[in-house]
Design a protein around this motif. Structure first.
Motif, PDB file in Angstrom:
ATOM      1  N   ALA A 100       0.806  -1.222   0.000  1.00 54.88           N
ATOM      2  CA  ALA A 100       0.000   0.000   0.000  1.00 54.88           C
ATOM      3  C   ALA A 100       0.839   1.272   0.000  1.00 54.88           C
ATOM      4  O   ALA A 100       0.329   2.346  -0.347  1.00 54.88           O
ATOM      5  N   VAL A 101       2.090   1.169   0.349  1.00 55.62           N
ATOM      6  CA  VAL A 101       2.936   2.351   0.502  1.00 55.62           C
ATOM      7  C   VAL A 101       2.989   3.199  -0.765  1.00 55.62           C
ATOM      8  O   VAL A 101       2.977   4.421  -0.692  1.00 55.62           O
ATOM      9  N   ASP A 102       3.028   2.570  -1.928  1.00 54.51           N
ATOM     10  CA  ASP A 102       3.145   3.348  -3.166  1.00 54.51           C
ATOM     11  C   ASP A 102       1.789   3.706  -3.777  1.00 54.51           C
ATOM     12  O   ASP A 102       1.722   4.232  -4.881  1.00 54.51           O
ATOM     13  N   HIS A 103       0.703   3.442  -3.063  1.00 55.00           N
ATOM     14  CA  HIS A 103      -0.659   3.819  -3.453  1.00 55.00           C
ATOM     15  C   HIS A 103      -1.145   3.138  -4.729  1.00 55.00           C
ATOM     16  O   HIS A 103      -2.114   3.592  -5.332  1.00 55.00           O
ATOM     17  N   LYS A 104      -0.477   2.078  -5.140  1.00 56.80           N
ATOM     18  CA  LYS A 104      -0.900   1.316  -6.317  1.00 56.80           C
ATOM     19  C   LYS A 104      -0.799  -0.156  -5.965  1.00 56.80           C
ATOM     20  O   LYS A 104       0.198  -0.587  -5.396  1.00 56.80           O
ATOM     21  N   VAL A 105      -1.803  -0.917  -6.305  1.00 64.16           N
ATOM     22  CA  VAL A 105      -1.734  -2.354  -6.123  1.00 64.16           C
ATOM     23  C   VAL A 105      -1.805  -2.986  -7.508  1.00 64.16           C
ATOM     24  O   VAL A 105      -2.793  -2.839  -8.222  1.00 64.16           O
ATOM     25  N   ARG A 106      -0.727  -3.638  -7.873  1.00 67.42           N
ATOM     26  CA  ARG A 106      -0.604  -4.230  -9.201  1.00 67.42           C
ATOM     27  C   ARG A 106      -1.161  -5.658  -9.206  1.00 67.42           C
ATOM     28  O   ARG A 106      -1.274  -6.282  -8.147  1.00 67.42           O
ATOM     29  N   PRO A 107      -1.483  -6.167 -10.392  1.00 62.36           N
ATOM     30  CA  PRO A 107      -2.043  -7.526 -10.476  1.00 62.36           C
ATOM     31  C   PRO A 107      -1.144  -8.588  -9.830  1.00 62.36           C
ATOM     32  O   PRO A 107      -1.651  -9.498  -9.165  1.00 62.36           O
ATOM     33  N   GLU A 108       0.163  -8.470  -9.975  1.00 58.98           N
ATOM     34  CA  GLU A 108       1.047  -9.465  -9.363  1.00 58.98           C
ATOM     35  C   GLU A 108       1.030  -9.371  -7.839  1.00 58.98           C
ATOM     36  O   GLU A 108       1.202 -10.369  -7.143  1.00 58.98           O
ATOM     37  N   GLU A 109       0.769  -8.184  -7.307  1.00 57.37           N
ATOM     38  CA  GLU A 109       0.643  -8.041  -5.856  1.00 57.37           C
ATOM     39  C   GLU A 109      -0.656  -8.693  -5.375  1.00 57.37           C
ATOM     40  O   GLU A 109      -0.661  -9.364  -4.333  1.00 57.37           O
ATOM     41  N   ILE A 110      -1.722  -8.502  -6.121  1.00 56.31           N
ATOM     42  CA  ILE A 110      -2.994  -9.145  -5.773  1.00 56.31           C
ATOM     43  C   ILE A 110      -2.826 -10.664  -5.783  1.00 56.31           C
ATOM     44  O   ILE A 110      -3.308 -11.361  -4.887  1.00 56.31           O
ATOM     45  N   ARG A 111      -2.109 -11.169  -6.783  1.00 53.68           N
ATOM     46  CA  ARG A 111      -1.879 -12.619  -6.868  1.00 53.68           C
ATOM     47  C   ARG A 111      -1.084 -13.115  -5.656  1.00 53.68           C
ATOM     48  O   ARG A 111      -1.386 -14.169  -5.100  1.00 53.68           O
ATOM     49  N   LEU A 112      -0.064 -12.352  -5.241  1.00 55.23           N
ATOM     50  CA  LEU A 112       0.709 -12.756  -4.063  1.00 55.23           C
ATOM     51  C   LEU A 112      -0.177 -12.760  -2.818  1.00 55.23           C
ATOM     52  O   LEU A 112      -0.099 -13.682  -2.007  1.00 55.23           O
ATOM     53  N   LEU A 113      -1.028 -11.765  -2.676  1.00 52.69           N
ATOM     54  CA  LEU A 113      -1.941 -11.756  -1.534  1.00 52.69           C
ATOM     55  C   LEU A 113      -2.852 -12.983  -1.556  1.00 52.69           C
ATOM     56  O   LEU A 113      -3.130 -13.569  -0.505  1.00 52.69           O
ATOM     57  N   LEU A 130      -8.230  -6.268   6.570  1.00 51.26           N
ATOM     58  CA  LEU A 130      -6.834  -5.831   6.608  1.00 51.26           C
ATOM     59  C   LEU A 130      -6.509  -4.939   5.414  1.00 51.26           C
ATOM     60  O   LEU A 130      -5.819  -3.923   5.550  1.00 51.26           O
ATOM     61  N   GLU A 131      -7.031  -5.298   4.252  1.00 52.77           N
ATOM     62  CA  GLU A 131      -6.810  -4.498   3.048  1.00 52.77           C
ATOM     63  C   GLU A 131      -7.476  -3.131   3.169  1.00 52.77           C
ATOM     64  O   GLU A 131      -6.881  -2.104   2.838  1.00 52.77           O
ATOM     65  N   ARG A 132      -8.689  -3.112   3.668  1.00 52.23           N
ATOM     66  CA  ARG A 132      -9.430  -1.856   3.825  1.00 52.23           C
ATOM     67  C   ARG A 132      -8.734  -0.937   4.819  1.00 52.23           C
ATOM     68  O   ARG A 132      -8.691   0.282   4.638  1.00 52.23           O
ATOM     69  N   GLY A 133      -8.182  -1.514   5.868  1.00 57.55           N
ATOM     70  CA  GLY A 133      -7.441  -0.710   6.844  1.00 57.55           C
ATOM     71  C   GLY A 133      -6.234  -0.034   6.211  1.00 57.55           C
ATOM     72  O   GLY A 133      -5.945   1.134   6.486  1.00 57.55           O
ATOM     73  N   ALA A 134      -5.530  -0.753   5.345  1.00 56.64           N
ATOM     74  CA  ALA A 134      -4.365  -0.167   4.665  1.00 56.64           C
ATOM     75  C   ALA A 134      -4.804   0.955   3.724  1.00 56.64           C
ATOM     76  O   ALA A 134      -4.149   1.999   3.655  1.00 56.64           O
ATOM     77  N   ILE A 135      -5.898   0.748   3.026  1.00 54.44           N
ATOM     78  CA  ILE A 135      -6.413   1.795   2.135  1.00 54.44           C
ATOM     79  C   ILE A 135      -6.713   3.054   2.944  1.00 54.44           C
ATOM     80  O   ILE A 135      -6.340   4.168   2.552  1.00 54.44           O
ATOM     81  N   ALA A 136      -7.340   2.894   4.089  1.00 51.52           N
ATOM     82  CA  ALA A 136      -7.671   4.038   4.939  1.00 51.52           C
ATOM     83  C   ALA A 136      -6.409   4.736   5.455  1.00 51.52           C
ATOM     84  O   ALA A 136      -6.354   5.967   5.496  1.00 51.52           O
ATOM     85  N   ARG A 137      -5.396   3.972   5.837  1.00 50.66           N
ATOM     86  CA  ARG A 137      -4.163   4.559   6.363  1.00 50.66           C
ATOM     87  C   ARG A 137      -3.378   5.333   5.317  1.00 50.66           C
ATOM     88  O   ARG A 137      -2.710   6.306   5.636  1.00 50.66           O
ATOM     89  N   TYR A 138      -3.419   4.910   4.079  1.00 50.35           N
ATOM     90  CA  TYR A 138      -2.592   5.518   3.032  1.00 50.35           C
ATOM     91  C   TYR A 138      -3.366   6.443   2.099  1.00 50.35           C
ATOM     92  O   TYR A 138      -2.831   6.904   1.102  1.00 50.35           O
ATOM     93  N   ARG A 139      -4.591   6.764   2.431  1.00 48.94           N
ATOM     94  CA  ARG A 139      -5.417   7.640   1.590  1.00 48.94           C
ATOM     95  C   ARG A 139      -4.880   9.069   1.639  1.00 48.94           C
ATOM     96  O   ARG A 139      -4.476   9.568   2.672  1.00 48.94           O
ATOM     97  N   HIS A 140      -4.894   9.701   0.469  1.00 46.42           N
ATOM     98  CA  HIS A 140      -4.561  11.136   0.367  1.00 46.42           C
ATOM     99  C   HIS A 140      -5.831  11.956   0.461  1.00 46.42           C
ATOM    100  O   HIS A 140      -6.902  11.489   0.115  1.00 46.42           O
ATOM    101  N   ILE A 141      -5.686  13.182   0.858  1.00 49.11           N
ATOM    102  CA  ILE A 141      -6.848  14.088   0.889  1.00 49.11           C
ATOM    103  C   ILE A 141      -7.109  14.583  -0.506  1.00 49.11           C
ATOM    104  O   ILE A 141      -6.310  14.868  -1.293  1.00 49.11           O
TER     105      ILE A 141
END
Length: 141
Positions: A100-113, A130-141
């Motif tokens: 989540a750090v780079d604000h993009k989740v690529r298809p290969e990352e989804i596959r690893l998850l 857990l995924e939703r929590g990361a989205i909330a933590r890394y959201r930009h205004i």
């Protein structure tokens, strides 16, 4: 299987393997992801007692495994064998954190998850939370 850390693998190592895999799965480990791995190992209670001097050795050991034949499968087995079942959701959360750090989740990352979820026997609801929590933590205004 090669263990270049010179000590038996433990839960710290397995969790670092998870984070390295999460960072490297898209064929690149960004500086942001590497900094986050360092921050996580220094700040989360699960890493209390971890010798920070070992992080580079553990990360290199994981990278060596991943670069070999069937590296992903071997690394997944090592993690599952070393990590207590009660930490499977923690491992998944750490993978999501690094991705989540780079604000993009690529298809290969989804596959690893998906591989982590299946390997650890985690339910979809837990993973979604857990995924939703990361989205909330890394959201930009």
């Amino acid at each position: 299987m090669q263990n270049t850390t010179r000590t038996p693998l433990n839960h710290y190592d397995a969790l670092i393997y998870v984070m390295v895999m999460a960072s490297a799965v898209d064929n690149g480990m960004s500086d942001t992801e590497l900094r986050r791995i360092g921050l996580v190992t220094r700040s989360l209670p699960i890493f209390e007692g971890f010798d920070e001097e070992r992080i580079t050795d553990v990360a290199h050991a994981c990278a060596d495994i991943l670069s070999g034949p069937e590296g992903m499968e071997i690394a997944l087995e090592i993690i599952k064998d070393v990590l207590p079942a009660r930490l499977y959701d923690t491992a998944y959360a750490l993978a999501v954190e690094i991705m989540a750090v780079d604000h993009k989740v690529r298809p290969e990352e989804i596959r690893l998850l998906q591989l982590f979820r299946d390997r650890f026997g985690l339910d979809k609801l837990t993973c979604a939370a857990l995924e939703r929590g990361a989205i909330a933590r890394y959201r930009h205004i």
